[in-house]
Scaffold this active site. Structure first.
Site, PDB file in Angstrom:
ATOM      1  N   HIS A  82     -27.842   5.164 -12.401  1.00 56.51           N
ATOM      2  CA  HIS A  82     -28.528   3.917 -11.764  1.00 56.51           C
ATOM      3  C   HIS A  82     -27.548   2.881 -11.075  1.00 56.51           C
ATOM      4  CE1 HIS A  82     -31.642   0.608 -12.070  1.00 56.51           C
ATOM      5  NE2 HIS A  82     -30.620  -0.222 -12.103  1.00 56.51           N
ATOM      6  N   ASP A 161     -40.685  -5.663 -19.220  1.00 51.02           N
ATOM      7  CA  ASP A 161     -39.980  -5.903 -18.033  1.00 51.02           C
ATOM      8  C   ASP A 161     -40.641  -6.254 -16.603  1.00 51.02           C
ATOM      9  OD1 ASP A 161     -37.205  -5.913 -16.759  1.00 51.02           O
ATOM     10  OD2 ASP A 161     -38.137  -4.278 -15.619  1.00 51.02           O
ATOM     11  N   ARG A 168     -39.332 -13.488 -12.534  1.00 51.42           N
ATOM     12  CA  ARG A 168     -38.201 -14.102 -12.112  1.00 51.42           C
ATOM     13  C   ARG A 168     -38.159 -14.067 -10.695  1.00 51.42           C
ATOM     14  NH1 ARG A 168     -34.522  -9.463 -14.556  1.00 51.42           N
ATOM     15  NH2 ARG A 168     -33.152 -10.265 -13.363  1.00 51.42           N
ATOM     16  N   SER A 183     -33.025  -6.175 -18.372  1.00 51.22           N
ATOM     17  CA  SER A 183     -34.100  -5.622 -17.483  1.00 51.22           C
ATOM     18  C   SER A 183     -33.834  -3.905 -17.222  1.00 51.22           C
ATOM     19  CB  SER A 183     -34.141  -6.306 -16.216  1.00 51.22           C
ATOM     20  OG  SER A 183     -34.701  -5.762 -15.234  1.00 51.22           O
ATOM     21  N   LYS A 187     -35.556  -0.280 -19.492  1.00 55.61           N
ATOM     22  CA  LYS A 187     -35.908   0.842 -18.868  1.00 55.61           C
ATOM     23  C   LYS A 187     -35.230   2.041 -19.100  1.00 55.61           C
ATOM     24  CE  LYS A 187     -36.046  -1.747 -15.204  1.00 55.61           C
ATOM     25  NZ  LYS A 187     -35.945  -2.452 -14.090  1.00 55.61           N
TER      26      LYS A 187
HETATM   27  N1  URA Z   1     -32.657  -4.118 -11.479  1.00 54.84           N
HETATM   28  C1  URA Z   1     -33.538  -4.079 -12.491  1.00 54.84           C
HETATM   29  O1  URA Z   1     -34.022  -3.280 -12.843  1.00 54.84           O
HETATM   30  N2  URA Z   1     -33.655  -5.501 -12.878  1.00 54.84           N
HETATM   31  C2  URA Z   1     -32.777  -6.712 -12.643  1.00 54.84           C
HETATM   32  O2  URA Z   1     -33.020  -7.401 -12.958  1.00 54.84           O
HETATM   33  C3  URA Z   1     -31.899  -6.317 -11.569  1.00 54.84           C
HETATM   34  C4  URA Z   1     -31.856  -5.146 -11.011  1.00 54.84           C
END
Ligand code: URA
Ligand code: CA
Length: 448
Positions: A82, A161, A168, A183, A187
């Site tokens: 990621h 989320d 947000r 966040s 995931k």
């Molecule tokens: N990527 C995400 O999945 N969440 C965030 O808050 C910022 C970047």
């Protein structure tokens, strides 16, 4: 429980207890708490921060709001990667095929472009026919059969989320370390992988502008990974200048293919090899980072990485013919911007270039905006190279028609020249996962 008291407590800088955090997230997810109260809590968190335990509880509560993907039917150690998001960050498209070709099973769930950062799902959709949305059982089957699936995130994964992220986005509370960490990790811990490689971007083109902030984000991401029993390796990498030469959707897929052929920008190719190497090590296919990188390089020289990418594209309905034909930008007009003077390239502003691509229609300012997959740009020079007057600086792939003079001057203003060469680090720091750090707290025990 009273939402006003909980908001007040965080507003005043106090620590929320796990029950309060879980209750707020659950009630919001179920629609019992309105957006304005959640927005107020998010703003309080933005200003007051959260300690590690609060972040961990929030991560678990969001993770528990949906499904958990079960990849146990796939043999091998499943590894996920990621990036916190950047400009010209084409790493996923090249590093994952290299790691998969070396034997690492990967289910990669990606997001879409938002603001200046690109999204892998949009890039993949520039490939004719490519389906990014697969049902969960089909994603798993593809990893079984092809070792690699690159898809959009299932909407059933950490749905809390998804809702909080939209809120947000509309309330200026995205750039908060605790909220970003919760966040991302909510995931990751439900996506079925057994090891995680994180690329935390740092610099003006990223969420985290300075190294200190980025280090704090890296630390908490790794801590949460360890708490969840998910070995997490974190790289802190530069986003002061675009990572690759291509910015846009189809042009970035093109550059990924070039990287898989041993070409493309040197910075991008290096980072792809390093991150693929880390994935190969985390997947147990190499015993050291150096051996992992060797295997990644082999994937380039042998062509197995490109072959793996083609297989994944084909399995997801995409047309692989353009890979052999080259350039995937059929409907655009190519305009070259030339250097007005000579000198060393001393700066390339990723924000200006990303905004140029958005203006041409290749990105989105708000969720759900349509995008043109084929517009974009391609830098013709790297940081530190010497250019003469009249040398090409970049190619713009513009939509047909219209007066695009101001786009040209905007793009040109991003590339600065000077008398002395300047280079930038690619990687600031790296923290390897260490099995001794793993705390193995199942997130399910936290949300009870
Ligand atoms: N990527 C995400 O999945 N969440 C965030 O808050 C910022 C970047
Ligand atoms: Ca729910």
């Amino acid at each position: 429980m009273n939402p006003v008291r909980i908001i007040e407590k965080k507003r005043d800088g106090k620590t929320l207890n796990p029950k309060e955090i879980q209750w707020m997230i659950q009630q919001y997810d179920e629609g019992s708490i309105p957006d304005y109260q959640m927005a107020a809590l998010l703003m309080a968190i933005y200003y007051q921060g959260m300690n590690d335990e609060e972040i961990w509880t929030m991560t678990c509560a969001m993770a528990a709001s949906g499904d958990t993907i079960d990849l146990s039917s796939v043999p091998g150690i499943k590894v996920d990667k990621h990036s916190t998001g950047g400009v010209g960050d084409t790493v996923t498209l090249a590093a994952l095929p290299l790691a998969a070709a070396a034997g690492v099973p990967i289910l990669k769930m990606s997001g879409r472009a938002l603001g200046i950062t690109g999204g892998t799902a949009d890039k993949l959709e520039s490939i004719p026919g490519y389906r990014t949305a697969l049902p969960e059982d089909q994603m798993i089957r593809q990893v079984q059969q092809c070792r690699l699936a690159m898809v959009t995130q299932s909407s059933r994964l950490a749905p809390a989320d998804g809702q909080i992220y939209s809120l947000r986005d509309a309330t200026a509370t995205v750039e908060s370390i605790p909220l970003i960490a919760a966040s991302i990790m909510s995931k990751k811990i439900v996506s079925g992988s057994e090891a995680l490689i994180l690329d935390v971007k740092c610099g003006r083109g990223a969420f985290m502008k300075d190294v200190r902030q980025a280090e704090e984000l890296a630390r908490i991401l790794r801590r949460i990974g360890n708490l969840a029993g998910l070995p997490t390796t974190v790289f802190l990498t530069d986003m002061t200048v675009p990572l690759g030469q291509a910015i846009g959707n189809s042009v970035e897929v093109d550059e990924a293919v070039e990287v898989l052929r041993g070409r493309g920008s040197c910075r991008l190719r290096s980072l792809c090899i390093i991150l693929a190497g880390a994935m190969i090590k985390a997947g147990g296919v190499a015993s050291s980072q150096a051996e992992g990188e060797e295997k990644a390089k082999n994937g380039i020289t042998s062509g197995s990485g490109l072959e793996q990418f083609k297989q994944c594209i084909e399995a997801q309905g995409g047309d692989t013919q353009w890979i052999d034909k080259g350039q995937l930008t059929p409907k655009t007009r190519c305009v070259t911007v030339y250097a007005q003077k000579s000198g060393y390239i001393t700066d390339i502003d990723p924000v200006i270039l990303a905004e140029t691509v958005i203006r041409m229609g290749g990105g989105r300012m708000k969720k759900g905006d349509p995008i043109d997959h084929f517009v974009g740009l391609r830098l013709k020079q790297d940081m530190g190279t010497f250019v003469h007057t009249g040398d090409p600086l970049l190619n713009l792939y513009m939509p047909q028609g219209g007066d695009w003079k101001s786009i040209e001057s905007q793009a040109e203003s991003a590339v600065r020249m000077g008398e002395n060469p300047r280079s930038l680090p690619l990687i600031y720091k790296m923290w390897e996962s260490d099995n001794n750090d793993l705390e193995n707290q199942d997130f399910r025990t936290i949300i009870k």
